[in-house]
Design a protein around this motif. Structure first.
Motif, PDB file in Angstrom:
ATOM      1  N   GLY A 172       0.764  -1.229   0.128  1.00  7.74           N
ATOM      2  CA  GLY A 172       0.084  -0.025  -0.037  1.00  7.74           C
ATOM      3  C   GLY A 172       1.095   1.244   0.059  1.00  7.74           C
ATOM      4  N   GLU A 173       0.044   2.448  -0.274  1.00  4.36           N
ATOM      5  CA  GLU A 173       0.713   3.796  -0.158  1.00  4.36           C
ATOM      6  C   GLU A 173       1.345   3.896   1.243  1.00  4.36           C
ATOM      7  OE1 GLU A 173      -0.697   8.334  -0.308  1.00  4.36           O
ATOM      8  OE2 GLU A 173      -2.059   6.798  -1.227  1.00  4.36           O
ATOM      9  N   HIS A 174       2.473   4.556   1.300  1.00  2.00           N
ATOM     10  CA  HIS A 174       3.055   5.241   2.462  1.00  2.00           C
ATOM     11  C   HIS A 174       3.246   6.783   2.212  1.00  2.00           C
ATOM     12  CE1 HIS A 174       3.608   1.076   3.450  1.00  2.00           C
ATOM     13  NE2 HIS A 174       3.740   1.184   4.490  1.00  2.00           N
ATOM     14  N   SER A 175       2.663   7.499   2.902  1.00  3.80           N
ATOM     15  CA  SER A 175       2.694   8.950   2.435  1.00  3.80           C
ATOM     16  C   SER A 175       2.401   9.583   4.068  1.00  3.80           C
ATOM     17  CB  SER A 175       1.790   9.495   1.459  1.00  3.80           C
ATOM     18  OG  SER A 175       0.463   9.202   1.791  1.00  3.80           O
ATOM     19  N   ASP A 176       2.287  11.124   3.874  1.00  8.18           N
ATOM     20  CA  ASP A 176       1.674  11.722   5.126  1.00  8.18           C
ATOM     21  C   ASP A 176       0.227  11.761   5.254  1.00  8.18           C
ATOM     22  OD1 ASP A 176       4.156  12.514   5.619  1.00  8.18           O
ATOM     23  OD2 ASP A 176       4.292  14.481   4.598  1.00  8.18           O
TER      24      ASP A 176
ATOM     25  N   ARG B 186      -1.396   8.399   4.259  1.00  5.71           N
ATOM     26  CA  ARG B 186      -1.955   6.970   4.624  1.00  5.71           C
ATOM     27  C   ARG B 186      -0.614   6.179   4.715  1.00  5.71           C
ATOM     28  NH1 ARG B 186      -6.154   3.990   2.974  1.00  5.71           N
ATOM     29  NH2 ARG B 186      -5.795   2.039   2.793  1.00  5.71           N
ATOM     30  N   TRP B 187      -0.586   5.318   5.645  1.00  7.05           N
ATOM     31  CA  TRP B 187       0.786   4.753   6.119  1.00  7.05           C
ATOM     32  C   TRP B 187       0.596   3.248   6.002  1.00  7.05           C
ATOM     33  CZ3 TRP B 187       4.741   7.582   7.165  1.00  7.05           C
ATOM     34  CH2 TRP B 187       5.860   6.768   7.398  1.00  7.05           C
ATOM     35  N   GLY B 188       0.295   3.007   4.642  1.00  6.97           N
ATOM     36  CA  GLY B 188       0.325   1.471   3.915  1.00  6.97           C
ATOM     37  C   GLY B 188      -1.005   1.027   4.174  1.00  6.97           C
ATOM     38  N   ASP B 189      -1.380  -0.378   3.804  1.00 10.25           N
ATOM     39  CA  ASP B 189      -2.576  -0.902   3.980  1.00 10.25           C
ATOM     40  C   ASP B 189      -2.267  -2.108   5.146  1.00 10.25           C
ATOM     41  OD1 ASP B 189      -3.423   0.158   1.662  1.00 10.25           O
ATOM     42  OD2 ASP B 189      -2.985  -1.342   0.383  1.00 10.25           O
ATOM     43  N   ARG B 190      -2.637  -1.607   6.357  1.00 15.97           N
ATOM     44  CA  ARG B 190      -2.382  -2.521   7.476  1.00 15.97           C
ATOM     45  C   ARG B 190      -3.430  -2.023   8.350  1.00 15.97           C
ATOM     46  NH1 ARG B 190       3.151  -0.275  10.275  1.00 15.97           N
ATOM     47  NH2 ARG B 190       2.431   1.684  11.081  1.00 15.97           N
ATOM     48  N   TYR B 191      -3.399  -3.060   9.597  1.00 21.62           N
ATOM     49  CA  TYR B 191      -4.345  -2.617  10.844  1.00 21.62           C
ATOM     50  C   TYR B 191      -5.628  -2.565  10.372  1.00 21.62           C
ATOM     51  CZ  TYR B 191      -0.301  -2.311  13.725  1.00 21.62           C
ATOM     52  OH  TYR B 191       0.820  -2.591  14.459  1.00 21.62           O
TER      53      TYR B 191
END
Length: 260
Positions: free
Chosen positions: A126-130, A132-137
């Motif tokens: 997933g996208e890691h940015s200010d 969105r921090w990935g597809d997790r939790y």
């Protein structure tokens, strides 16, 4: 429903062995298809190391995350890892069954997680940015599947109660349920925990099986633990802390379970 039961106990004649056999029969009698990964019987290799890639440069230092990513993306994972990943893709529900040893899962099961949860498969997606921090939790490659723990503990239930000397069982299992299971997207069902295992006789075993059978019968209906999704607005990103107005008077593991 397809059910993967990952089992970690070295003795098939143990309480855990009997519970595993009961669980498989109960699930199959209900029409489910069950696959068992018996880690000790499989002689599962627990350590995550450079040998988990079938082809890597010996001139560069081993990097667990980057080597895992390269092997996963290029079809270079060892066969045992790839097969377990296929089982997870196939499964609608994952059950992890293990004895609580030194406040956690046996090393062989932790090694299963470390090796099978490859970069790109269970994390690093997933996208890691200010924003969105990935597809997790609550999101991720395993979203839409269910998971549950079956755990045996030698201590009394009171030892793991809210004021028990061992600490609350929900806190002890939090790294497994919230981290290992919820992180890559599983809906995590409340655990099934058996206490004081050395005192279980034939009558109490029958009672335990009755309770476990009821839980297994309702795998698809049981409400999951309401962990807070990371990207649904409750957390500030990229700090990944709860917003100041979300349960402002609560702290600790429990604050990540929605109560309102």
């Amino acid at each position: 429903m397809n059910v993967l039961l990952v089992y970690a106990h070295p003795e098939p004649r143990s309480l855990n062995g009997s519970l595993r056999n009961f669980a498989v029969r109960r699930l199959e009698d209900a029409g489910h298809i069950v696959e068992v990964s018996d880690l000790y019987a499989m002689k599962w290799k627990a350590p995550l190391d450079a040998d988990d890639s079938t082809k890597r440069s010996v001139d560069t230092p081993f990097n667990p995350s980057l080597d895992s990513k390269h092997a996963f993306e290029n079809g270079l994972q060892t066969r045992d890892i790839a097969l377990e990943q296929d089982k997870l893709r196939w499964a609608d529900t994952l059950i992890l069954q293990f004895p609580l040893w030194w406040f956690s899962m046996p090393a062989i099961l932790k090694g299963w997680v470390e090796r099978v949860y490859a970069y790109g498969f269970a994390y690093g997606v997933g996208e890691h940015s200010d924003a969105r921090w990935g597809d997790r939790y609550g999101e991720g490659t395993l979203a839409g599947k269910r998971a549950m723990l079956i755990v045996t503990a030698g201590g009394w239930a009171s030892h793991y109660g809210p004021r028990g000397i061992n600490g609350p069982m929900d806190d002890i299992l939090f790294p497994i349920q919230h981290g290992i299971l919820y992180y890559p997207g599983f809906d995590v069902l409340p655990p099934f925990v058996i206490y004081r295992t050395s005192r279980i006789d034939e009558a109490s075993f029958s009672t335990i099986c009755e309770s476990l059978g009821e839980r297994l019968d309702k795998l698809s209906q049981t409400a999951p633990i309401p962990f807070r999704p990371q990207n649904a607005g409750a957390y500030d990103i990229p700090e990944l802390t709860l917003r100041a107005d979300v349960s402002p008077d609560r702290t600790g593991f429990a604050v990540h379970v929605a109560s309102d």
